[in-house]
Design a protein around this motif. Structure first.
Motif, PDB file in Angstrom:
ATOM      1  N   ARG A 119       0.867  -1.277   0.122  1.00 49.06           N
ATOM      2  CA  ARG A 119      -0.167  -0.109   0.094  1.00 49.06           C
ATOM      3  C   ARG A 119       0.949   1.431  -0.133  1.00 49.06           C
ATOM      4  NH1 ARG A 119      -5.300  -0.869   3.876  1.00 49.06           N
ATOM      5  NH2 ARG A 119      -6.405  -1.984   2.447  1.00 49.06           N
ATOM      6  N   LYS A 120       2.097   1.280   0.635  1.00 53.67           N
ATOM      7  CA  LYS A 120       2.577   2.401   0.766  1.00 53.67           C
ATOM      8  C   LYS A 120       3.883   2.615  -0.270  1.00 53.67           C
ATOM      9  CE  LYS A 120       5.639   5.103   3.911  1.00 53.67           C
ATOM     10  NZ  LYS A 120       5.820   5.692   5.377  1.00 53.67           N
ATOM     11  N   TYR A 121       4.295   1.277  -0.913  1.00 56.18           N
ATOM     12  CA  TYR A 121       5.297   1.616  -1.770  1.00 56.18           C
ATOM     13  C   TYR A 121       5.079   0.843  -3.423  1.00 56.18           C
ATOM     14  CZ  TYR A 121       7.895   2.731   2.289  1.00 56.18           C
ATOM     15  OH  TYR A 121       8.414   3.368   3.528  1.00 56.18           O
ATOM     16  N   GLY A 122       3.991   0.290  -3.283  1.00 59.26           N
ATOM     17  CA  GLY A 122       3.549  -0.600  -4.526  1.00 59.26           C
ATOM     18  C   GLY A 122       3.940  -1.860  -4.777  1.00 59.26           C
ATOM     19  N   ALA A 123       3.494  -2.319  -5.969  1.00 56.06           N
ATOM     20  CA  ALA A 123       3.858  -3.731  -5.916  1.00 56.06           C
ATOM     21  C   ALA A 123       5.283  -4.351  -6.329  1.00 56.06           C
ATOM     22  CB  ALA A 123       2.999  -4.331  -7.219  1.00 56.06           C
ATOM     23  N   GLU A 124       6.075  -3.472  -6.745  1.00 57.04           N
ATOM     24  CA  GLU A 124       7.455  -3.784  -7.035  1.00 57.04           C
ATOM     25  C   GLU A 124       8.560  -3.382  -5.947  1.00 57.04           C
ATOM     26  OE1 GLU A 124       8.118  -5.238  -9.943  1.00 57.04           O
ATOM     27  OE2 GLU A 124       5.922  -5.163 -10.141  1.00 57.04           O
ATOM     28  N   SER A 125       8.041  -3.328  -4.704  1.00 54.92           N
ATOM     29  CA  SER A 125       8.959  -3.066  -3.575  1.00 54.92           C
ATOM     30  C   SER A 125       8.834  -3.662  -2.377  1.00 54.92           C
ATOM     31  CB  SER A 125       9.150  -1.775  -3.532  1.00 54.92           C
ATOM     32  OG  SER A 125       7.930  -0.889  -3.137  1.00 54.92           O
ATOM     33  N   ARG A 126       9.794  -3.863  -1.672  1.00 53.62           N
ATOM     34  CA  ARG A 126       9.735  -4.186  -0.139  1.00 53.62           C
ATOM     35  C   ARG A 126       8.922  -5.365   0.045  1.00 53.62           C
ATOM     36  NH1 ARG A 126      10.776   1.378   2.901  1.00 53.62           N
ATOM     37  NH2 ARG A 126      11.540   2.490   1.059  1.00 53.62           N
ATOM     38  N   SER A 127       9.315  -6.494  -0.586  1.00 52.56           N
ATOM     39  CA  SER A 127       8.577  -7.690  -0.140  1.00 52.56           C
ATOM     40  C   SER A 127       9.480  -8.889   0.433  1.00 52.56           C
ATOM     41  CB  SER A 127       7.746  -8.352  -1.338  1.00 52.56           C
ATOM     42  OG  SER A 127       8.806  -8.747  -2.278  1.00 52.56           O
ATOM     43  N   THR A 128      10.602  -8.466   0.724  1.00 54.76           N
ATOM     44  CA  THR A 128      11.492  -9.311   1.345  1.00 54.76           C
ATOM     45  C   THR A 128      11.366  -9.583   2.812  1.00 54.76           C
ATOM     46  OG1 THR A 128      13.226  -9.061  -0.476  1.00 54.76           O
ATOM     47  CG2 THR A 128      14.066  -9.950   1.626  1.00 54.76           C
ATOM     48  N   VAL A 129      11.674 -10.546   3.588  1.00 54.46           N
ATOM     49  CA  VAL A 129      11.278 -10.548   4.925  1.00 54.46           C
ATOM     50  C   VAL A 129      12.634 -11.122   5.456  1.00 54.46           C
ATOM     51  CG1 VAL A 129      10.296 -12.156   6.835  1.00 54.46           C
ATOM     52  CG2 VAL A 129       8.855 -11.367   4.757  1.00 54.46           C
ATOM     53  N   ILE A 130      13.216 -10.722   6.304  1.00 51.60           N
ATOM     54  CA  ILE A 130      14.556 -11.038   6.945  1.00 51.60           C
ATOM     55  C   ILE A 130      14.316 -11.543   8.200  1.00 51.60           C
ATOM     56  CG2 ILE A 130      16.826  -9.836   7.603  1.00 51.60           C
ATOM     57  CD1 ILE A 130      16.040  -7.619   5.836  1.00 51.60           C
ATOM     58  N   THR A 131      15.003 -12.722   8.343  1.00 54.13           N
ATOM     59  CA  THR A 131      15.041 -13.463   9.668  1.00 54.13           C
ATOM     60  C   THR A 131      16.365 -13.655  10.109  1.00 54.13           C
ATOM     61  OG1 THR A 131      14.949 -15.611   8.573  1.00 54.13           O
ATOM     62  CG2 THR A 131      12.835 -14.604   8.970  1.00 54.13           C
ATOM     63  N   LEU A 132      16.345 -14.057  11.619  1.00 59.62           N
ATOM     64  CA  LEU A 132      17.729 -14.461  11.973  1.00 59.62           C
ATOM     65  C   LEU A 132      18.219 -15.999  11.567  1.00 59.62           C
ATOM     66  CD1 LEU A 132      16.818 -12.891  15.584  1.00 59.62           C
ATOM     67  CD2 LEU A 132      18.237 -11.954  13.809  1.00 59.62           C
ATOM     68  N   LYS A 133      19.319 -16.081  11.632  1.00 58.88           N
ATOM     69  CA  LYS A 133      19.880 -17.328  11.399  1.00 58.88           C
ATOM     70  C   LYS A 133      19.840 -18.272  12.660  1.00 58.88           C
ATOM     71  CE  LYS A 133      22.967 -16.746   7.525  1.00 58.88           C
ATOM     72  NZ  LYS A 133      24.482 -17.042   7.153  1.00 58.88           N
ATOM     73  N   ASN A 134      19.466 -19.443  12.337  1.00 61.27           N
ATOM     74  CA  ASN A 134      19.546 -20.315  13.549  1.00 61.27           C
ATOM     75  C   ASN A 134      18.303 -19.866  14.559  1.00 61.27           C
ATOM     76  OD1 ASN A 134      21.546 -22.138  12.484  1.00 61.27           O
ATOM     77  ND2 ASN A 134      23.188 -20.614  13.176  1.00 61.27           N
ATOM     78  N   SER A 135      17.393 -19.464  14.343  1.00 59.06           N
ATOM     79  CA  SER A 135      16.350 -18.939  15.218  1.00 59.06           C
ATOM     80  C   SER A 135      15.234 -19.846  14.902  1.00 59.06           C
ATOM     81  CB  SER A 135      16.041 -17.462  14.964  1.00 59.06           C
ATOM     82  OG  SER A 135      15.915 -17.058  13.583  1.00 59.06           O
ATOM     83  N   PHE A 136      14.215 -19.732  15.537  1.00 66.38           N
ATOM     84  CA  PHE A 136      12.959 -20.467  15.642  1.00 66.38           C
ATOM     85  C   PHE A 136      11.658 -19.394  15.511  1.00 66.38           C
ATOM     86  CE2 PHE A 136       9.013 -22.287  17.230  1.00 66.38           C
ATOM     87  CZ  PHE A 136       8.975 -23.604  16.529  1.00 66.38           C
ATOM     88  N   HIS A 137      11.064 -19.660  14.241  1.00 68.01           N
ATOM     89  CA  HIS A 137       9.724 -18.861  13.963  1.00 68.01           C
ATOM     90  C   HIS A 137       8.595 -19.549  13.788  1.00 68.01           C
ATOM     91  CE1 HIS A 137      13.520 -16.685  12.553  1.00 68.01           C
ATOM     92  NE2 HIS A 137      12.968 -15.493  13.315  1.00 68.01           N
ATOM     93  N   GLY A 138       8.902 -21.003  13.738  1.00 68.37           N
ATOM     94  CA  GLY A 138       7.470 -21.797  13.799  1.00 68.37           C
ATOM     95  C   GLY A 138       7.545 -22.810  12.702  1.00 68.37           C
ATOM     96  N   ARG A 139       6.781 -23.549  12.700  1.00 71.34           N
ATOM     97  CA  ARG A 139       7.020 -24.949  11.739  1.00 71.34           C
ATOM     98  C   ARG A 139       6.152 -24.852  10.771  1.00 71.34           C
ATOM     99  NH1 ARG A 139       7.176 -27.512  17.288  1.00 71.34           N
ATOM    100  NH2 ARG A 139       9.240 -27.578  17.789  1.00 71.34           N
ATOM    101  N   THR A 140       5.561 -23.715  10.161  1.00 76.45           N
ATOM    102  CA  THR A 140       4.702 -23.902   8.833  1.00 76.45           C
ATOM    103  C   THR A 140       5.664 -23.537   7.643  1.00 76.45           C
ATOM    104  OG1 THR A 140       4.396 -21.352   9.129  1.00 76.45           O
ATOM    105  CG2 THR A 140       2.722 -22.896  10.267  1.00 76.45           C
ATOM    106  N   LEU A 141       5.119 -23.720   6.618  1.00 78.33           N
ATOM    107  CA  LEU A 141       5.960 -23.470   5.468  1.00 78.33           C
ATOM    108  C   LEU A 141       6.662 -22.168   5.479  1.00 78.33           C
ATOM    109  CD1 LEU A 141       7.325 -24.705   3.031  1.00 78.33           C
ATOM    110  CD2 LEU A 141       5.237 -24.003   1.577  1.00 78.33           C
ATOM    111  N   CYS A 142       5.819 -21.135   5.831  1.00 79.51           N
ATOM    112  CA  CYS A 142       6.325 -19.709   5.578  1.00 79.51           C
ATOM    113  C   CYS A 142       7.339 -19.444   6.709  1.00 79.51           C
ATOM    114  CB  CYS A 142       5.052 -18.654   5.760  1.00 79.51           C
ATOM    115  SG  CYS A 142       5.529 -17.065   5.641  1.00 79.51           S
ATOM    116  N   THR A 143       7.134 -20.131   7.854  1.00 83.13           N
ATOM    117  CA  THR A 143       7.737 -19.519   9.218  1.00 83.13           C
ATOM    118  C   THR A 143       9.168 -20.349   9.315  1.00 83.13           C
ATOM    119  OG1 THR A 143       6.522 -20.852  10.519  1.00 83.13           O
ATOM    120  CG2 THR A 143       6.033 -18.373  10.362  1.00 83.13           C
ATOM    121  N   LEU A 144       9.298 -21.580   8.298  1.00 89.41           N
ATOM    122  CA  LEU A 144      10.322 -22.437   8.496  1.00 89.41           C
ATOM    123  C   LEU A 144      11.622 -21.516   7.770  1.00 89.41           C
ATOM    124  CD1 LEU A 144       9.260 -25.864   7.729  1.00 89.41           C
ATOM    125  CD2 LEU A 144      10.338 -25.136   9.982  1.00 89.41           C
TER     126      LEU A 144
END
Length: 144
Positions: A119-144
């Protein structure tokens, strides 16, 4: 069979486990079946912030079990609506979202962040999600 043998025989192992069996707990302490004492810094993977066997929490759960144990958020329930009202009053938020797991909460946060970015930047930007290495975010396909 002991607990470790039963676990090995009957549980599908989709993730690693530590060779530790908890037998009881109180407050922030958990005790292994061997009697060894540990401090639970994970709070049951952040789902038990009250500590183990808290008397106020235990009494509230016992009272609720007399009405019904669980209902999904497909349905309305007074405890859920009352908790939402209290959370909004204390946080200043206008609405809250209840989920059934940390993975579900993380997936909601990812979806909300991506929608905001779209909504703020449009369809072509800012869709990357950054996570921590060796961390736990859940067991679903997205959060693995």
């Amino acid at each position: 069979m002991n607990t470790f043998e039963k676990d090995s025989a009957y549980i599908a192992h989709a993730y690693g486990r530590l060779p530790l069996e908890f037998a009881r707990a109180s407050g922030s302490e958990v005790f292994g079946s061997d009697g060894k004492r540990y401090i639970d810094l994970g709070s049951g993977i952040a789902v038990n912030a009250f500590g183990h066997c808290d008397p106020v929490w235990t009494a509230a759960v016992e009272k609720q079990l007399g009405a019904f144990a669980h209902t999904s958020n497909y349905y309305y329930s007074a405890p859920q609506a009352e908790l939402a009202e209290r959370l909004c009053a204390r946080t200043g938020l206008s609405r809250v979202f209840f989920s059934n797991s940390g993975a579900e909460a993380n997936e909601c946060a990812i979806k909300a962040a991506r929608r905001f970015a779209f909504r703020k930047y449009g369809a072509e930007s800012r869709s990357t999600v950054i996570t921590l290495k060796n961390s736990f975010h859940g067991r679903t396909l997205c959060t693995l």
